[in-house]
Design a protein around this motif. Structure first.
Motif, PDB file in Angstrom:
ATOM      1  N   PRO A  93       0.837  -1.195   0.000  1.00  0.00           N
ATOM      2  CA  PRO A  93       0.000   0.000   0.000  1.00  0.00           C
ATOM      3  C   PRO A  93       0.874   1.248   0.000  1.00  0.00           C
ATOM      4  CG  PRO A  93       0.131  -0.873   2.206  1.00  0.00           C
ATOM      5  CD  PRO A  93       0.869  -1.854   1.312  1.00  0.00           C
ATOM      6  N   ARG A 114      -2.900  -2.756   7.744  1.00  0.00           N
ATOM      7  CA  ARG A 114      -3.477  -2.218   6.498  1.00  0.00           C
ATOM      8  C   ARG A 114      -2.588  -1.151   5.882  1.00  0.00           C
ATOM      9  NH1 ARG A 114      -4.694  -0.890   2.353  1.00  0.00           N
ATOM     10  NH2 ARG A 114      -6.714  -0.642   1.330  1.00  0.00           N
ATOM     11  N   GLN A 115      -1.873  -0.420   6.720  1.00  0.00           N
ATOM     12  CA  GLN A 115      -0.981   0.635   6.243  1.00  0.00           C
ATOM     13  C   GLN A 115       0.497   0.214   6.297  1.00  0.00           C
ATOM     14  OE1 GLN A 115      -3.599   1.463   8.528  1.00  0.00           O
ATOM     15  NE2 GLN A 115      -4.877   2.104   6.808  1.00  0.00           N
ATOM     16  N   ASP A 116       0.755  -1.083   6.256  1.00  0.00           N
ATOM     17  CA  ASP A 116       2.130  -1.581   6.306  1.00  0.00           C
ATOM     18  C   ASP A 116       2.779  -1.416   4.931  1.00  0.00           C
ATOM     19  OD1 ASP A 116       4.517  -2.912   6.517  1.00  0.00           O
ATOM     20  OD2 ASP A 116       3.682  -4.758   7.357  1.00  0.00           O
ATOM     21  N   TYR A 138       0.262  -6.732   2.774  1.00  0.00           N
ATOM     22  CA  TYR A 138      -0.600  -7.844   3.186  1.00  0.00           C
ATOM     23  C   TYR A 138      -1.040  -8.705   2.003  1.00  0.00           C
ATOM     24  CZ  TYR A 138      -4.026  -4.332   1.746  1.00  0.00           C
ATOM     25  OH  TYR A 138      -4.724  -3.380   1.035  1.00  0.00           O
ATOM     26  N   GLU A 139      -0.969  -8.185   0.805  1.00  0.00           N
ATOM     27  CA  GLU A 139      -1.454  -8.918  -0.369  1.00  0.00           C
ATOM     28  C   GLU A 139      -0.666 -10.199  -0.615  1.00  0.00           C
ATOM     29  OE1 GLU A 139      -4.059  -8.309  -2.046  1.00  0.00           O
ATOM     30  OE2 GLU A 139      -4.528  -6.161  -1.930  1.00  0.00           O
ATOM     31  N   TRP A 193      -1.824 -12.948   1.645  1.00  0.00           N
ATOM     32  CA  TRP A 193      -3.188 -13.373   1.303  1.00  0.00           C
ATOM     33  C   TRP A 193      -3.176 -14.379   0.151  1.00  0.00           C
ATOM     34  CZ3 TRP A 193      -7.769 -14.049   2.996  1.00  0.00           C
ATOM     35  CH2 TRP A 193      -8.893 -14.075   2.160  1.00  0.00           C
ATOM     36  N   VAL A 224      -6.381  -8.193   8.536  1.00  0.00           N
ATOM     37  CA  VAL A 224      -5.685  -6.980   8.108  1.00  0.00           C
ATOM     38  C   VAL A 224      -6.230  -5.837   8.956  1.00  0.00           C
ATOM     39  CG1 VAL A 224      -5.162  -5.448   6.192  1.00  0.00           C
ATOM     40  CG2 VAL A 224      -5.447  -7.895   5.770  1.00  0.00           C
ATOM     41  N   ASP A 268      -6.750  -2.135  10.256  1.00  0.00           N
ATOM     42  CA  ASP A 268      -6.645  -0.721   9.922  1.00  0.00           C
ATOM     43  C   ASP A 268      -5.942   0.008  11.066  1.00  0.00           C
ATOM     44  OD1 ASP A 268      -7.119   1.691   8.478  1.00  0.00           O
ATOM     45  OD2 ASP A 268      -8.793   2.120   9.832  1.00  0.00           O
TER      46      ASP A 268
END
Length: 261
Positions: free
Chosen positions: A121, A205-207, A212-213, A216, A229, A231
């Motif tokens: 992200p 979420r903001q890593d 995170y994808e 997954w 994940v 936030d």
């Protein structure tokens, strides 16, 4: 090198990330204490006081952890949890010793070792506070680089748990391992059968460091995996979202204990 052993019960091996030491994982103690698990905190080769200095690759780091586990635990069954780079090592341990591993957890784990190949992200600070950055003083750059929630609580946690390892790490060993950062074979490739022990894969979420994808993508391999994940969490979700992280880790341990019966 085993740095610290706390509690009694089933063994839980705890592996920290790149450039820090085992203290980065100690915030989990609130979740792990009285859990019925004995926590075995491992310091990776760059940590201060570690005698294992002839290490120059992720493969050698992973083998060192396996050696520590064999030396301390023998043939006992155990669970393993790892953070960031330590998450990649924990996955290796869990697959190499699958018959003995009761459960696996990763926190902001590395699933794609090549940084340029990661799905990340954009860099985003969810809560910025100039007064907190001013309080950080000479530690500001280190704190600001990783933190997406700038509060007094996250600053204090960073100073207590992350900074000591950062300041005392052996840079020569870090540089050597960084040059051979990837395992020679990914654990899920070396052992492609679905991983059936309870697992937890927790991401921020903001890593913007590991994202995170990429984790997954392996959801079908971890057939008993909880994926979360969070936030308002970056690369240190257990420092920025400690209560939710603790709840998910507790749930994982409960599932793991039940499966071990």
């Amino acid at each position: 090198m085993i740095a610290q052993i706390l509690g009694e019960g089933q063994p839980l091996v705890v592996i920290h990330g790149f450039g820090v030491d085992h203290r980065i994982m100690l915030p989990l103690e609130d979740a792990l204490d009285e859990s019925g698990w004995q926590r075995i905190y491992i310091d990776l080769p760059w940590a201060a006081g570690n005698a294992d200095v002839d290490v120059s690759s992720a493969d050698q780091v992973a083998q060192g952890v396996l050696d520590d586990i064999h030396e301390y635990l023998g043939d006992l069954s155990f669970a393993v949890i790892g953070n960031s780079f330590g998450g990649m090592i924990a996955r290796h341990v869990a697959h190499e010793l699958r018959d003995r591993v009761l459960g696996l957890a990763t926190l902001a784990g590395v699933f794609e070792p090549a940084h340029e190949a990661r799905s990340l992200p954009r860099r985003q600070v969810v809560r910025d506070d100039p007064s907190i950055l001013a309080m950080a003083g000479e530690m500001r750059d280190d704190y600001e680089e990783m933190t997406v929630v700038q509060t007094e609580a996250t600053l204090n946690a960073f100073i207590r748990y992350a900074l000591p390892g950062l300041r005392t790490a052996d840079q020569t060993i870090l540089d050597q391992v960084a040059a051979e950062y990837a395992l020679s074979v990914e654990p899920e490739v070396a052992h492609p059968a679905p991983f059936e022990a309870p697992s937890l894969h927790l991401f921020g979420r903001q890593d913007h460091v590991t994202g995170y994808e990429d984790g997954w993508k392996l959801r079908n391999h971890y057939v008993r995996g909880t994926y979360a994940v969070l936030d308002a969490a970056g690369h240190n979700p257990h420092l920025e979202r400690p209560d939710l992280t603790a709840a998910l880790v507790k749930d994982w341990l409960i599932r793991t204990s039940a499966s071990a019966l």
